[in-house]
Design an enzyme around this catalytic site. Sequence first.
Site, PDB file in Angstrom:
ATOM      1  N   LEU A 162      -4.997   4.552   0.136  1.00 44.86           N
ATOM      2  CA  LEU A 162      -6.046   3.686  -0.423  1.00 44.86           C
ATOM      3  C   LEU A 162      -5.581   2.956  -1.686  1.00 44.86           C
ATOM      4  O   LEU A 162      -6.292   2.896  -2.684  1.00 44.86           O
ATOM      5  CB  LEU A 162      -7.321   4.485  -0.702  1.00 44.86           C
ATOM      6  N   HIS A 163      -4.378   2.359  -1.611  1.00 36.48           N
ATOM      7  CA  HIS A 163      -3.844   1.627  -2.749  1.00 36.48           C
ATOM      8  C   HIS A 163      -3.458   0.192  -2.375  1.00 36.48           C
ATOM      9  O   HIS A 163      -2.346  -0.255  -2.670  1.00 36.48           O
ATOM     10  CB  HIS A 163      -2.621   2.360  -3.302  1.00 36.48           C
ATOM     11  N   PRO A 164      -4.345  -0.586  -1.741  1.00 36.57           N
ATOM     12  CA  PRO A 164      -3.993  -1.965  -1.398  1.00 36.57           C
ATOM     13  C   PRO A 164      -3.797  -2.795  -2.661  1.00 36.57           C
ATOM     14  O   PRO A 164      -4.534  -2.653  -3.639  1.00 36.57           O
ATOM     15  CB  PRO A 164      -5.197  -2.445  -0.585  1.00 36.57           C
ATOM     16  N   ASP A 178       0.855  -1.186   0.000  1.00 37.51           N
ATOM     17  CA  ASP A 178       0.000   0.000   0.000  1.00 37.51           C
ATOM     18  C   ASP A 178       0.890   1.235   0.000  1.00 37.51           C
ATOM     19  O   ASP A 178       2.113   1.140   0.091  1.00 37.51           O
ATOM     20  CB  ASP A 178      -0.907  -0.019   1.245  1.00 37.51           C
TER      21      ASP A 178
END
Length: 576
Positions: free
Chosen positions: A478-480, A304
């Site tokens: 918010l970049h899993p 992330d």
Amino acid sequence: MSSRKRDHWDYVIVGGGSAGCAIANRISADPSTSVLVLEAGRSDFRIDPFIHMPAALPFPIGSRFYDWKYETEPEPEMKGRRIYHARGKVLGGSSSINGMIFQRGNPMDYERWAKDTGLETWDYLHCLPYFKRMETLLVDGQRRADTWRGGSGPLVLERGPATNPLFGAFFEAAQQAGYPLTDDVNGYRQEGFARFDRNVHDGRRLSAARAYLHPVMGRPNLRVETLAMATKIHFDGKRATGVDYLRGGRAHRSVKAGEVILCGGAINTPQLMQLSGIGNPEHLEPLGVRMVHALPGVGENLQDHLEVYIQYASKLPVSIAPGLAWHRRPGIGYQWLFHRRGLGATNHFEGGGFARSNDDVDWPNLMFHFLPIAVRYDGTAPTEGHGYQVHIGPMYADTRGWVRIASTDPKQHPKMLFNYLTTPNDRREWVEAVRVARDILNQPAFAPFNDGELSPGPSVETDEEILEWVREDAETALHPSCTAKMGTDEMSVTDPLSMKVHGLESLRVVDASVFPYVTNGNIYAPVMMVAEKAADLILGNTPLPAEEVPYYRHRDDSQLYPPGDSRNHQPGEVRS
């Protein structure tokens, strides 16, 4: 047979998010192929301003109607905080609730992918044709297609205007601090500062659903079901044969499939696989899950981006804060609803840049988003006056986490842990990131505006004070990603040449979970590129050939063309 009467589909796509919308469009283009999309969230109703008004992006996040509202387990190096993770619970997935920032990542990200065995055709020059195929770039209202950019794809991108004087000060300050400008962070040179591309068109959010799915909803061979939560994949031996799902949260339904394609994202995809008996037996058997296939990499390798807001007060009344005051919001809504313009028609993330935190880094490891207002995602502000801020964080943390189901109840969120700040390198880069951002924001270009740092504030100065503030204040960007990675090693899950799950038949994965490493920047664009390329792999089409184009490298440790080719550029060369 009518799509509404089918109980067997050639392809069942689990997840109507970013990747799922693109895959559904491309596969259903063949009228002889039947496609069912199962989306657990609601429809992205055309009249819903919380989705379609760009400036309304804070409203869906945190709402049970649009957001899965995930939380991590207590993060050990974040003072035991549970970090909130918003993910789209609506048609279009997170592309219907995200910040609409369109970043491909650095070309060297894909060179890094291609160094892993089996991923040789995922290098930048092989991925570029798919980036170009999916986009139409508009710069100042004019279509721009060139060596690096597409001009006829479904994703219409508009370059941010960045006309507020604070943007001008930011770009000038970056140069004063020793960082270059670039004319296109998604083109020849990512490194530098520039106006950003956004998936905003004619004043509206252009989600994956609007770009890919809505234009083809009338196809008789395509059906999209919303409020349809997949709960289990069925198998005949090692072959996926169908999916169970809940309709409206209650009705149990089952559908047969020639192939199942998982597009649920880096959290839901490993969750569904584990619920279906695919994963590490050490984690699943104690929960009573019947094993179908042991695959230890499912849910592992979680990555992330973490970020902080560095905020300053402004001496001059030039920020957009007054325009977003509550008493002005009806007017903003009117301007947007009837004219598609005004403060409601932009995501406000109109510019930023990429930089290296130290001279030993081979390509940019920091990303900046600049905002002409001091405000958090939830709308809270540190001051009632004018201000501005940058969002900053390292792009390549060497931390790794996991996603694991906690029970066999598909409605229960899985447990997840990112292990933020748990490595010395991650902590070092965080200190560098904050110092680079402060250096830029305190250059002479900001002198007319700079009325002092609001957050973290002048009391935070030493390395340990900076890290303590990050532990207390940082949020996920918010970049899993990366929980079902492509590759050929023992922890890989997905075959990079077919997108099939290793050891299984008729089950594929196409979403951010297949990334081997997270890319530099927002991940929506890389997800869509993966979906475009995966569609060709799934359909058996000849992949688009690699494009022999130059791209910027800070260090040219290997030539891009054969030795002696005149197209080779010099290290550090910037082309106009």
